[in-house]
Design a protein around this motif. Structure first.
Motif, PDB file in Angstrom:
ATOM      1  N   ASP A   1       0.688  -0.683  -0.255  1.00  0.00           N
ATOM      2  CA  ASP A   1      -0.046  -0.440  -0.027  1.00  0.00           C
ATOM      3  C   ASP A   1       0.964   1.125   0.343  1.00  0.00           C
ATOM      4  OD1 ASP A   1      -1.635   1.951   0.868  1.00  0.00           O
ATOM      5  OD2 ASP A   1      -3.162   0.812   1.969  1.00  0.00           O
ATOM      6  N   LEU A   2       0.824   1.292  -0.950  1.00  0.00           N
ATOM      7  CA  LEU A   2       1.651   3.056  -1.724  1.00  0.00           C
ATOM      8  C   LEU A   2       1.458   4.249  -0.317  1.00  0.00           C
ATOM      9  CD1 LEU A   2       4.450   4.129  -2.364  1.00  0.00           C
ATOM     10  CD2 LEU A   2       3.245   4.830  -4.453  1.00  0.00           C
ATOM     11  N   ASN A   3      -0.154   3.945  -0.162  1.00  0.00           N
ATOM     12  CA  ASN A   3      -0.202   5.757   0.783  1.00  0.00           C
ATOM     13  C   ASN A   3      -0.328   5.122   2.132  1.00  0.00           C
ATOM     14  OD1 ASN A   3      -1.895   7.385  -0.851  1.00  0.00           O
ATOM     15  ND2 ASN A   3      -3.504   5.329  -0.991  1.00  0.00           N
ATOM     16  N   LEU A   4       0.148   3.673   2.703  1.00  0.00           N
ATOM     17  CA  LEU A   4       0.436   3.746   4.122  1.00  0.00           C
ATOM     18  C   LEU A   4       1.688   4.123   4.077  1.00  0.00           C
ATOM     19  CD1 LEU A   4      -1.538  -0.087   5.053  1.00  0.00           C
ATOM     20  CD2 LEU A   4      -1.649   2.559   5.956  1.00  0.00           C
ATOM     21  N   ALA A   5       2.394   3.305   3.562  1.00  0.00           N
ATOM     22  CA  ALA A   5       3.902   4.000   3.192  1.00  0.00           C
ATOM     23  C   ALA A   5       4.326   5.220   2.997  1.00  0.00           C
ATOM     24  CB  ALA A   5       4.263   3.528   1.587  1.00  0.00           C
ATOM     25  N   LEU A   6       3.967   6.180   2.935  1.00  0.00           N
ATOM     26  CA  LEU A   6       3.921   7.598   2.339  1.00  0.00           C
ATOM     27  C   LEU A   6       3.948   8.118   3.486  1.00  0.00           C
ATOM     28  CD1 LEU A   6       2.779   9.065  -1.173  1.00  0.00           C
ATOM     29  CD2 LEU A   6       5.055   9.886  -0.168  1.00  0.00           C
ATOM     30  N   ARG A   7       2.072   7.835   4.761  1.00  0.00           N
ATOM     31  CA  ARG A   7       1.977   8.080   5.496  1.00  0.00           C
ATOM     32  C   ARG A   7       3.492   7.534   6.882  1.00  0.00           C
ATOM     33  NH1 ARG A   7      -2.979   8.672   8.929  1.00  0.00           N
ATOM     34  NH2 ARG A   7      -4.112   8.269   7.063  1.00  0.00           N
ATOM     35  N   PHE A   8       3.887   6.972   6.596  1.00  0.00           N
ATOM     36  CA  PHE A   8       4.515   5.685   7.891  1.00  0.00           C
ATOM     37  C   PHE A   8       6.140   5.945   8.039  1.00  0.00           C
ATOM     38  CE2 PHE A   8       0.281   4.684   9.048  1.00  0.00           C
ATOM     39  CZ  PHE A   8       0.422   4.374  10.594  1.00  0.00           C
ATOM     40  N   CYS A   9       6.289   5.693   6.185  1.00  0.00           N
ATOM     41  CA  CYS A   9       8.395   5.638   6.196  1.00  0.00           C
ATOM     42  C   CYS A   9       8.575   7.310   5.747  1.00  0.00           C
ATOM     43  CB  CYS A   9       8.181   4.900   5.215  1.00  0.00           C
ATOM     44  SG  CYS A   9       6.867   3.098   5.682  1.00  0.00           S
ATOM     45  N   ASP A  10      10.047   7.382   5.761  1.00  0.00           N
ATOM     46  CA  ASP A  10      10.868   7.923   4.637  1.00  0.00           C
ATOM     47  C   ASP A  10      11.621   7.962   3.580  1.00  0.00           C
ATOM     48  OD1 ASP A  10      11.608   8.635   8.200  1.00  0.00           O
ATOM     49  OD2 ASP A  10      12.080   7.131   6.710  1.00  0.00           O
ATOM     50  N   ARG A  11      11.991   6.894   3.846  1.00  0.00           N
ATOM     51  CA  ARG A  11      12.731   5.932   2.360  1.00  0.00           C
ATOM     52  C   ARG A  11      11.913   5.293   1.709  1.00  0.00           C
ATOM     53  NH1 ARG A  11      14.473   9.800   4.290  1.00  0.00           N
ATOM     54  NH2 ARG A  11      16.373  10.249   5.039  1.00  0.00           N
ATOM     55  N   PHE A  12      12.028   4.864   0.498  1.00  0.00           N
ATOM     56  CA  PHE A  12      11.173   3.792  -0.739  1.00  0.00           C
ATOM     57  C   PHE A  12      12.685   3.352  -1.065  1.00  0.00           C
ATOM     58  CE2 PHE A  12       9.346   7.854   1.293  1.00  0.00           C
ATOM     59  CZ  PHE A  12       8.200   6.743   1.577  1.00  0.00           C
ATOM     60  N   LEU A  13      12.637   1.874  -0.904  1.00  0.00           N
ATOM     61  CA  LEU A  13      13.114   1.183  -2.681  1.00  0.00           C
ATOM     62  C   LEU A  13      12.032   0.608  -3.558  1.00  0.00           C
ATOM     63  CD1 LEU A  13      16.037   0.101  -3.196  1.00  0.00           C
ATOM     64  CD2 LEU A  13      14.926  -2.170  -1.617  1.00  0.00           C
ATOM     65  N   LEU A  14      11.757   1.247  -4.695  1.00  0.00           N
ATOM     66  CA  LEU A  14      10.975   0.515  -5.687  1.00  0.00           C
ATOM     67  C   LEU A  14      11.762  -0.703  -5.967  1.00  0.00           C
ATOM     68  CD1 LEU A  14       8.043   0.492  -6.381  1.00  0.00           C
ATOM     69  CD2 LEU A  14       8.992   2.105  -8.054  1.00  0.00           C
ATOM     70  N   LEU A  15      11.523  -1.933  -6.367  1.00  0.00           N
ATOM     71  CA  LEU A  15      12.123  -2.774  -7.549  1.00  0.00           C
ATOM     72  C   LEU A  15      11.516  -3.456  -8.521  1.00  0.00           C
ATOM     73  CD1 LEU A  15      13.002  -5.810  -4.670  1.00  0.00           C
ATOM     74  CD2 LEU A  15      14.717  -4.330  -5.363  1.00  0.00           C
ATOM     75  N   ASN A  16      11.559  -3.659 -10.028  1.00  0.00           N
ATOM     76  CA  ASN A  16      11.175  -3.437 -10.580  1.00  0.00           C
ATOM     77  C   ASN A  16      10.438  -4.666 -11.689  1.00  0.00           C
ATOM     78  OD1 ASN A  16      13.180  -3.598 -12.697  1.00  0.00           O
ATOM     79  ND2 ASN A  16      13.168  -1.991 -13.016  1.00  0.00           N
ATOM     80  N   GLY A  17      11.029  -5.263 -11.009  1.00  0.00           N
ATOM     81  CA  GLY A  17      11.442  -7.427 -11.556  1.00  0.00           C
ATOM     82  C   GLY A  17      12.482  -7.334 -12.954  1.00  0.00           C
ATOM     83  N   ASP A  18      12.653  -6.250 -12.898  1.00  0.00           N
ATOM     84  CA  ASP A  18      13.649  -6.874 -14.084  1.00  0.00           C
ATOM     85  C   ASP A  18      15.025  -6.611 -13.606  1.00  0.00           C
ATOM     86  OD1 ASP A  18      11.765  -7.093 -16.108  1.00  0.00           O
ATOM     87  OD2 ASP A  18      11.282  -5.189 -16.783  1.00  0.00           O
ATOM     88  N   TRP A  19      15.129  -6.726 -12.337  1.00  0.00           N
ATOM     89  CA  TRP A  19      16.242  -7.218 -11.414  1.00  0.00           C
ATOM     90  C   TRP A  19      16.389  -5.345 -11.351  1.00  0.00           C
ATOM     91  CZ3 TRP A  19      20.256  -9.763 -15.842  1.00  0.00           C
ATOM     92  CH2 TRP A  19      19.455 -10.278 -15.803  1.00  0.00           C
ATOM     93  N   GLY A  20      15.994  -4.631 -11.722  1.00  0.00           N
ATOM     94  CA  GLY A  20      15.935  -3.085 -11.306  1.00  0.00           C
ATOM     95  C   GLY A  20      15.885  -2.377 -10.285  1.00  0.00           C
ATOM     96  N   PHE A  21      16.053  -1.349  -9.939  1.00  0.00           N
ATOM     97  CA  PHE A  21      15.569  -1.096  -8.512  1.00  0.00           C
ATOM     98  C   PHE A  21      16.138   0.659  -8.341  1.00  0.00           C
ATOM     99  CE2 PHE A  21      20.851  -1.805  -8.082  1.00  0.00           C
ATOM    100  CZ  PHE A  21      21.113  -0.693  -6.877  1.00  0.00           C
TER     101      PHE A  21
END
Length: 286
Positions: free
Chosen positions: A195-215
């Motif tokens: 849940d991106l909204n929950l992540a924005l509410r409580f977290c302050d750093r974000f790591l996005l994995l995209n499925g093609d080995w990328g991040f």
């Protein structure tokens, strides 16, 4: 400081699910690990604490490579909370006491008891210490598992979808407890979450994995006025929380007048009036 350097992993007979993942996370910061199913979010967490052995790379915590240490030593530094909680007939007290196992030799000590009771008190589960785990609700079980993790006295908390089976109220309670522990105790915390909204509410750093080995690694930005407007009413929008990469807003959640969110490290006294609330969300930028 936790530094992940060129971490790679593949399951036997399968292509790589993680390739050269690298990022740093400072003490007192709460990291959200985001991405679609199957991109390696849970795998990444499990590579940090010897549940899985990476093909290559390093995980450095305060100058020490966790991948070269024994599981017992890693358990003193890193606590892992799984998304599934076993329905076992153990008392809450005994479950939390398991967090002291990495420190025990022949048995538990008075210090172990004190640490366990302090952890139960902080997570507000002290009153249920004599109840069996399989008698508790989902939210209560997660609080008990957090208390067990806290009893390990770790430098880093790793949580694998801890809110996936919880109602919205318990989702907020659990994530708020983790955020408060992270900020007040200056610990590192990382959570796999959808849940991106929950992540924005409580977290302050974000790591996005995209499925093609990328991040990709992001910061969150709170856009608030320097001076609070007079005559605020509950629900009135006063600013935004934004997920930003190289100046580009990828996602935004409005800030409205309400309760505390306690984000003192953002440079605003948000303890006073504010909380994040997903009144509306903007589409992910293309």
């Amino acid at each position: 400081m936790m530094q992940v350097k060129k971490l790679s992993y593949h399951y036997k007979g399968c292509p790589e699910v993680l390739k050269d993942v690298s990022f740093d996370i400072e003490p007192g910061k709460f990291l959200a690990i985001l991405g679609n199913n199957g991109v390696g979010k849970s795998t990444l967490l499990k590579c940090f604490n010897h549940i899985l052995k990476p093909d290559s790379g390093e995980v450095i915590l305060d100058g020490e490579n966790l991948l070269r240490q024994s599981p017992r030593e890693v358990a003193k530094k890193v606590a892992f909370v799984s998304q599934s909680v076993p329905s076992t007939q153990m008392t809450v007290h005994d479950v939390v006491m398991l967090g002291r196992k990495p420190y025990m030799k022949w048995g538990f000590t008075e210090e172990d008891h004190n640490i366990v009771h302090e952890a139960m008190h902080r997570l507000d589960v002290e009153d249920m210490r004599g109840r069996f785990l399989n008698q508790l609700s989902g939210g209560e079980k997660q609080k008990v598992m957090l208390a067990r993790a806290l009893a390990q006295q770790p430098k880093a908390l790793l949580l694998d979808e801890p809110t996936s089976a919880l109602d919205i109220q318990n989702q907020y309670q659990v994530l708020k407890m983790v955020r408060d522990i992270c900020h007040k105790d200056n610990k590192i915390a990382a959570v796999v979450i959808h849940d991106l909204n929950l992540a924005l509410r409580f977290c302050d750093r974000f790591l996005l994995l995209n499925g093609d080995w990328g991040f990709s690694f992001y910061n969150s930005v709170l856009d608030l006025p320097e001076n609070l407007p007079a005559g605020l009413t509950a629900g009135q929008e006063v600013g935004k929380a934004q997920l930003v990469l190289e100046g580009k807003v990828l996602h935004s959640v409005p800030l409205v007048a309400g309760d505390t969110i306690g984000q003192r490290d953002y440079g605003y006294e948000l303890e006073r009036f504010w909380r994040l609330w997903p009144v509306q969300t903007e589409e992910m930028a293309q």
